[in-house]
Scaffold this motif. Sequence first.
Motif, PDB file in Angstrom:
ATOM      1  N   ILE A 147       3.630  -1.210   4.016  1.00  0.00           N
ATOM      2  CA  ILE A 147       3.255   0.123   3.555  1.00  0.00           C
ATOM      3  C   ILE A 147       4.514   0.809   3.047  1.00  0.00           C
ATOM      4  CG2 ILE A 147       2.433   2.397   4.283  1.00  0.00           C
ATOM      5  CD1 ILE A 147       0.592   0.916   6.256  1.00  0.00           C
ATOM      6  N   VAL A 148       4.407   1.423   1.879  1.00  0.00           N
ATOM      7  CA  VAL A 148       5.541   2.123   1.273  1.00  0.00           C
ATOM      8  C   VAL A 148       5.210   3.609   1.248  1.00  0.00           C
ATOM      9  CG1 VAL A 148       7.054   2.322  -0.732  1.00  0.00           C
ATOM     10  CG2 VAL A 148       6.078   0.089  -0.113  1.00  0.00           C
ATOM     11  N   ILE A 149       5.956   4.395   2.001  1.00  0.00           N
ATOM     12  CA  ILE A 149       5.717   5.834   2.104  1.00  0.00           C
ATOM     13  C   ILE A 149       6.588   6.559   1.081  1.00  0.00           C
ATOM     14  CG2 ILE A 149       5.831   7.839   3.625  1.00  0.00           C
ATOM     15  CD1 ILE A 149       5.575   5.902   5.992  1.00  0.00           C
ATOM     16  N   GLY A 150       5.966   7.358   0.236  1.00  0.00           N
ATOM     17  CA  GLY A 150       6.710   8.131  -0.759  1.00  0.00           C
ATOM     18  C   GLY A 150       6.006   8.089  -2.104  1.00  0.00           C
ATOM     19  N   SER A 151       6.577   8.764  -3.110  1.00  0.00           N
ATOM     20  CA  SER A 151       7.710   9.664  -2.887  1.00  0.00           C
ATOM     21  C   SER A 151       7.155  11.084  -2.787  1.00  0.00           C
ATOM     22  CB  SER A 151       8.708   9.543  -4.032  1.00  0.00           C
ATOM     23  OG  SER A 151       8.124   9.926  -5.269  1.00  0.00           O
ATOM     24  N   ASP A 152       7.776  12.034  -3.476  1.00  0.00           N
ATOM     25  CA  ASP A 152       7.326  13.416  -3.469  1.00  0.00           C
ATOM     26  C   ASP A 152       7.530  14.006  -2.075  1.00  0.00           C
ATOM     27  OD1 ASP A 152       6.436  15.720  -4.659  1.00  0.00           O
ATOM     28  OD2 ASP A 152       4.483  14.960  -5.224  1.00  0.00           O
ATOM     29  N   GLN A 153       6.997  15.206  -1.847  1.00  0.00           N
ATOM     30  CA  GLN A 153       7.228  15.903  -0.579  1.00  0.00           C
ATOM     31  C   GLN A 153       6.231  15.419   0.482  1.00  0.00           C
ATOM     32  OE1 GLN A 153       7.944  20.220  -1.010  1.00  0.00           O
ATOM     33  NE2 GLN A 153       7.993  19.859  -3.212  1.00  0.00           N
ATOM     34  N   PHE A 166      -5.633   9.281   1.563  1.00  0.00           N
ATOM     35  CA  PHE A 166      -5.531   9.964   2.846  1.00  0.00           C
ATOM     36  C   PHE A 166      -6.519  11.121   2.855  1.00  0.00           C
ATOM     37  CE2 PHE A 166      -2.449  12.417   5.872  1.00  0.00           C
ATOM     38  CZ  PHE A 166      -3.360  12.256   6.905  1.00  0.00           C
ATOM     39  N   LEU A 167      -7.585  10.982   3.631  1.00  0.00           N
ATOM     40  CA  LEU A 167      -8.640  11.980   3.675  1.00  0.00           C
ATOM     41  C   LEU A 167      -8.400  12.923   4.847  1.00  0.00           C
ATOM     42  CD1 LEU A 167     -11.689   9.654   2.970  1.00  0.00           C
ATOM     43  CD2 LEU A 167     -10.346  10.977   1.346  1.00  0.00           C
ATOM     44  N   THR A 168      -7.787  14.071   4.565  1.00  0.00           N
ATOM     45  CA  THR A 168      -7.570  15.077   5.599  1.00  0.00           C
ATOM     46  C   THR A 168      -8.885  15.808   5.851  1.00  0.00           C
ATOM     47  OG1 THR A 168      -6.875  16.664   3.918  1.00  0.00           O
ATOM     48  CG2 THR A 168      -5.157  15.347   4.955  1.00  0.00           C
ATOM     49  N   PRO A 169      -8.980  16.579   6.935  1.00  0.00           N
ATOM     50  CA  PRO A 169     -10.263  17.198   7.270  1.00  0.00           C
ATOM     51  C   PRO A 169     -10.881  18.032   6.157  1.00  0.00           C
ATOM     52  CG  PRO A 169      -8.765  17.363   9.118  1.00  0.00           C
ATOM     53  CD  PRO A 169      -7.969  16.793   7.980  1.00  0.00           C
ATOM     54  N   ASP A 170     -10.054  18.653   5.287  1.00  0.00           N
ATOM     55  CA  ASP A 170     -10.612  19.503   4.233  1.00  0.00           C
ATOM     56  C   ASP A 170     -10.594  18.826   2.873  1.00  0.00           C
ATOM     57  OD1 ASP A 170      -7.878  19.499   4.000  1.00  0.00           O
ATOM     58  OD2 ASP A 170      -7.755  21.554   3.246  1.00  0.00           O
ATOM     59  N   VAL A 171     -10.330  17.513   2.841  1.00  0.00           N
ATOM     60  CA  VAL A 171     -10.278  16.797   1.575  1.00  0.00           C
ATOM     61  C   VAL A 171     -11.201  15.592   1.649  1.00  0.00           C
ATOM     62  CG1 VAL A 171      -8.840  15.524  -0.037  1.00  0.00           C
ATOM     63  CG2 VAL A 171      -7.910  17.527   1.111  1.00  0.00           C
ATOM     64  N   THR A 172     -12.068  15.456   0.679  1.00  0.00           N
ATOM     65  CA  THR A 172     -13.008  14.342   0.676  1.00  0.00           C
ATOM     66  C   THR A 172     -12.683  13.323  -0.385  1.00  0.00           C
ATOM     67  OG1 THR A 172     -14.461  15.620  -0.760  1.00  0.00           O
ATOM     68  CG2 THR A 172     -14.895  15.715   1.600  1.00  0.00           C
ATOM     69  N   GLY A 173     -11.467  13.391  -0.938  1.00  0.00           N
ATOM     70  CA  GLY A 173     -11.105  12.429  -1.976  1.00  0.00           C
ATOM     71  C   GLY A 173     -11.553  12.906  -3.342  1.00  0.00           C
ATOM     72  N   ILE A 174     -11.616  12.000  -4.303  1.00  0.00           N
ATOM     73  CA  ILE A 174     -11.974  12.379  -5.668  1.00  0.00           C
ATOM     74  C   ILE A 174     -13.117  11.518  -6.166  1.00  0.00           C
ATOM     75  CG2 ILE A 174      -9.659  13.225  -6.234  1.00  0.00           C
ATOM     76  CD1 ILE A 174      -9.240  10.581  -7.729  1.00  0.00           C
ATOM     77  N   ALA A 223       0.854  -1.186   0.000  1.00  0.00           N
ATOM     78  CA  ALA A 223       0.000   0.000   0.000  1.00  0.00           C
ATOM     79  C   ALA A 223       0.893   1.240   0.000  1.00  0.00           C
ATOM     80  CB  ALA A 223      -0.924   0.009   1.211  1.00  0.00           C
ATOM     81  N   ILE A 224       0.685   2.111  -0.969  1.00  0.00           N
ATOM     82  CA  ILE A 224       1.471   3.339  -1.092  1.00  0.00           C
ATOM     83  C   ILE A 224       0.801   4.447  -0.293  1.00  0.00           C
ATOM     84  CG2 ILE A 224       2.296   5.118  -2.673  1.00  0.00           C
ATOM     85  CD1 ILE A 224       2.323   2.957  -4.871  1.00  0.00           C
ATOM     86  N   LEU A 225       1.578   5.114   0.542  1.00  0.00           N
ATOM     87  CA  LEU A 225       1.113   6.301   1.252  1.00  0.00           C
ATOM     88  C   LEU A 225       1.865   7.496   0.697  1.00  0.00           C
ATOM     89  CD1 LEU A 225      -0.506   7.704   3.483  1.00  0.00           C
ATOM     90  CD2 LEU A 225       1.368   7.173   5.064  1.00  0.00           C
ATOM     91  N   THR A 226       1.152   8.378   0.006  1.00  0.00           N
ATOM     92  CA  THR A 226       1.788   9.521  -0.625  1.00  0.00           C
ATOM     93  C   THR A 226       0.852  10.709  -0.514  1.00  0.00           C
ATOM     94  OG1 THR A 226       2.881  10.297  -2.654  1.00  0.00           O
ATOM     95  CG2 THR A 226       0.878   8.980  -2.926  1.00  0.00           C
ATOM     96  N   ILE A 227       1.161  11.784  -1.210  1.00  0.00           N
ATOM     97  CA  ILE A 227       0.262  12.933  -1.303  1.00  0.00           C
ATOM     98  C   ILE A 227      -0.799  12.605  -2.347  1.00  0.00           C
ATOM     99  CG2 ILE A 227       0.101  15.391  -1.843  1.00  0.00           C
ATOM    100  CD1 ILE A 227       3.104  15.579  -1.108  1.00  0.00           C
ATOM    101  N   ASN A 228      -2.061  12.784  -2.003  1.00  0.00           N
ATOM    102  CA  ASN A 228      -3.140  12.528  -2.960  1.00  0.00           C
ATOM    103  C   ASN A 228      -3.573  13.850  -3.582  1.00  0.00           C
ATOM    104  OD1 ASN A 228      -3.804  10.551  -0.342  1.00  0.00           O
ATOM    105  ND2 ASN A 228      -3.806   9.518  -2.316  1.00  0.00           N
TER     106      ASN A 228
END
Length: 404
Positions: A155-161, A78-86, A44-49
């Motif tokens: 879980i693979v974290i990356g890449s990008d900032q 990753f659903l942050t408080p101000d992001v509801t996904g796409i 599972a990739i964890l990155t900036i969505n």
Amino acid sequence: MGSVSAHPEKLKGDVLSYRFMKLRSPLSRKSELSVSEGNEKRYAILTINDPYNYGNRLQNYALQEMLREYGEVTTIRFLTPDVTGIASFERSLKRIGKSLLGPLIRMLPLGDKSLLAKRYGKDIEFTRRYVPDDVLSLTLSEGLTGVDRFYPSKIVIGSDQVWNYIWVSPEELRCRIGIFRRGMPAIAYAASIGVSDIPGQLKPIFIEGLQGLQAVSVREDRTKELVDGLSDREVSVVLDPTLMVDRRQWESIFDGFVPDDERYVLTYFLSKQSAEVENFIEDYARKNGLGIRRILDFRDPETYIAGPQDFVELVAKSAFVFTDSYHACCFSILFRKQFKVFSRTEYDGKMSLNSRMDTLFREFDLTDVMSARYVLGTIDYDRVDEMLDRNRRSSREWLQTALE
């Protein structure tokens, strides 16, 4: 066009070899992910969505394709408080309208708003089609959900900032560095902090998160220095995932956005360039009998609506690239394009754009492309390709070891 199969054979032989599998319909992928296939690994990739950022979408796709050499892959939404996904285009536009960009977007002429909507639609479709993130969700309140359908081996974290604290709250940063996993093993591939320093109040988050990772690799030298100062673990600098995917793989997702016989220079600037730079580029195009394609520039409406795969195609078919974008440089290198980098004008010393550029150009001995402002050298791509092969080999060996 469909996406590459989610179940490629395991990597065999030379670590640089890629297997190109028969394309499948993207509609089948979600159901495929819900079916366990014996002992096959799952990642599972964890990155900036960020569906609207070319580099972010393309590095997500590239890391996914790298991991598919070893098992089944999905991306965590990753659903942050101000992001509801796409989940819907309308919802995404509503979120944009409420953001800081909202007032600026509302000031645009109607025609420009239409172009913006078309580009956003293509960006969102790229994620749905090539990098689906509809299986696992991560929220601050519920943690990681969907694991009953897809339980990650790692879980693979990356890449990008992904560790850039400027854009997220401390709670969100804790998630981005993996402090939510409840025992799930995790590594970081080509993670970036994207800034030149870490404030003291955030260092405990980084220390805790880094200690919980099985292996850590980063994208640029400055991030390595920052991580080295917070952890005693070995940290490697590896290639951005976009450079790890073969040219033929990228070409397989082109949609024919650009005619094969069109001759043009390409510009892609994320900061406003001076009239002097504009005149220099126009003069170069005129002297060489070339047109100009301008990415994210309303003066070029045909190019403005380009989606992520169109961005790569625009670089691949260009005669020369002028840019201030890190990923435009990556794809210029990948497709053996002559290019020139002009520095961005809006960042202060806190941002660390130059670090990723400096690391990239050090790895490929290309420091001249960002030196003398109005001098165009010639890149020796025979040498660059040798360095690309070497850097790919070391990056892939790091990943193979980290996934074991």
